[in-house]
Design a protein around this motif. Structure first.
Motif, short mmCIF file in Angstrom:
data_model
loop_
_atom_site.label_atom_id
_atom_site.label_comp_id
_atom_site.label_asym_id
_atom_site.label_seq_id
_atom_site.Cartn_x
_atom_site.Cartn_y
_atom_site.Cartn_z
N ALA A 186 -7.28 -7.09 -7.21
CA ALA A 186 -6.06 -6.25 -6.89
C ALA A 186 -6.13 -5.53 -5.86
O ALA A 186 -5.05 -5.08 -5.09
N ASP A 187 -7.26 -4.87 -5.38
CA ASP A 187 -7.32 -4.01 -4.40
C ASP A 187 -8.99 -3.72 -3.98
O ASP A 187 -9.67 -4.26 -4.82
N TYR A 189 -12.00 -1.81 -1.14
CA TYR A 189 -12.35 -0.73 -0.19
C TYR A 189 -13.67 -1.28 0.36
O TYR A 189 -14.62 -1.32 -0.31
N THR A 214 -11.61 -4.02 -7.28
CA THR A 214 -11.00 -3.75 -8.50
C THR A 214 -10.24 -5.07 -8.91
O THR A 214 -9.25 -5.55 -8.07
N ASP A 216 -7.78 -7.43 -11.58
CA ASP A 216 -6.47 -7.13 -12.22
C ASP A 216 -6.43 -6.70 -13.41
O ASP A 216 -5.50 -6.34 -14.07
N SER A 319 -9.48 -3.12 5.59
CA SER A 319 -10.10 -1.79 4.92
C SER A 319 -11.25 -1.49 5.87
O SER A 319 -11.35 -0.15 6.11
N PRO A 325 -8.46 2.17 1.35
CA PRO A 325 -8.10 1.27 0.36
C PRO A 325 -7.13 0.38 0.77
O PRO A 325 -6.16 0.66 1.41
N HIS A 327 -4.42 -2.86 -0.72
CA HIS A 327 -4.01 -3.51 -1.97
C HIS A 327 -3.83 -5.03 -1.48
O HIS A 327 -3.17 -5.14 -0.35
N ALA A 329 -1.54 -6.94 -2.20
CA ALA A 329 -0.22 -7.13 -2.26
C ALA A 329 0.23 -7.19 -0.61
O ALA A 329 1.34 -7.39 -0.20
N GLU A 330 -0.64 -6.13 0.12
CA GLU A 330 -0.47 -6.09 1.51
C GLU A 330 -0.67 -7.14 2.36
O GLU A 330 0.09 -7.75 3.59
#
Length: 340
Positions: A186-187, A189, A214, A216, A319, A325, A327, A329-330
């Motif tokens: 999901a994301d 760093y 992280t 989902d 990152s 961080p 995501h 989705a970016e």
């Protein structure tokens, strides 16, 4: 079955050896940018060398295996797709998302097969970990720790072409993390250090990297990588759940020493590189490809799977550069991406 192998460097030689002795492969046609290298390998295997890529397609083959430099992957995948041929290609499809998506589109438009070379999916340890997670043996999975550390760095000339630590090396960890857990990232760093040899700084790369991912479902995963691990080649994955925990890559050749008085001794013969550590897995993935070509099994790792691993690598690189961080989705290429 006649298979064309494009690229006869280290991994191309391994794949050609595997295919040459496969009972369902009648013959190989080998080619390489270094024609003499392809001819030497063909002579050793009793196979045919071609002057170039043109001959691979003109002479007629039933499938293509691509092990060239990464910069040539996408074009060759597209050409094979337009010729109606199934393809096995070493990772990655391309070093950028547009090139990756373009090649995938060509394959899907042609209705052909693209199997990607993420060999860890065929390693006994990772397969055991996947079963432990999927069977419920671990209970709720809460932590994953993965690492890949090379004993010696690649040549300086390779670094600017590699795509960097996250895209070149840790992309294997990103792929197998998704495969073992069945979850999406999901994301992320990420951070990196270029405090080692100057060649990494010159290439805009890092010799050591770490990422916190992280998933989902809230599971936390750490992925670390290093280019100069003097003790040996070290690839592991630890998975901890509420009921149990398991580890991949812990055996009598793991290059790690315990400081505990009753701990196990250091390995007498630590792993030195990926070709040695994953030899059986490399053979298994090519055997699987032959079965895919023969219509005997489904594709175990298609281009969309490779795309998702690259998206995680892209997010980590972004990152690292921007110190923030990111995501997923970016990153273009997800389900809602305009590129799909």
């Amino acid at each position: 079955m006649r298979i064309g192998v494009i690229g006869t460097g280290r991994i191309g030689t391994i794949h050609a050896n595997t295919l040459s002795r496969h009972r369902d492969v009648g013959s190989l046609i080998l080619t390489d940018a270094d024609a003499s290298r392809a001819q030497d390998l063909a002579h050793r295997l009793g196979e045919t060398a071609a002057p170039g890529v043109e001959e691979i397609f003109r002479w007629g083959v039933d499938a293509v295996v691509i092990t060239t430099a990464t910069s040539a992957h996408a074009e060759l995948i597209g050409r094979a797709a337009r010729s109606g041929l199934p393809v096995f290609c070493e990772k990655p499809i391309a070093l950028d998302l547009p090139g990756t998506l373009s090649a995938i589109t060509e394959v899907e438009t042609a209705g052909t097969v693209l199997q990607m070379g993420f060999q860890r999916r065929f390693d006994a340890g990772y397969r055991g970990a996947r079963e432990a997670v999927r069977s419920g043996r671990l209970g709720r999975l809460h932590t994953v720790r993965a690492l890949t550390s090379d004993q010696t760095p690649p040549p300086a000339a390779w670094l600017p072409l590699s795509g960097g630590l996250y895209r070149d090396t840790l992309i294997h960890d990103f792929d197998v993390l998704r495969w073992v857990t069945g979850r999406e990232v999901a994301d992320v760093y990420a951070a990196g250090s270029d405090a080692g040899p100057a060649m990494f700084r010159a290439a805009g790369d890092v010799d050591t990297g770490a990422a916190l991912l992280t998933l989902d479902d809230g599971t936390l995963a750490t992925v670390t990588g290093a280019r100069l691990n003097g003790a040996g080649y070290d690839v592991r994955m630890e998975l901890a759940g509420e009921l149990d925990q398991v580890v991949v890559g812990l055996d009598d050749r793991t290059p790690i020493a315990s400081t505990e008085p009753t701990g196990p001794p250091a390995a007498d013969k630590p792993w030195t590189g990926f070709l040695e550590r994953f030899g059986p897995a490399y053979e298994a993935e090519l055997n699987a490809f032959v079965e895919v070509v023969r219509g005997e099994r489904a594709n175990p790792c298609d281009g969309r799977e490779a795309l998702q691993a690259l998206r995680v690598a892209e997010a980590c690189e972004l990152s690292r550069r921007e110190r923030r961080p990111v995501h997923l989705a970016e990153i273009p290429g997800g389900a809602a991406s305009p590129f799909v």
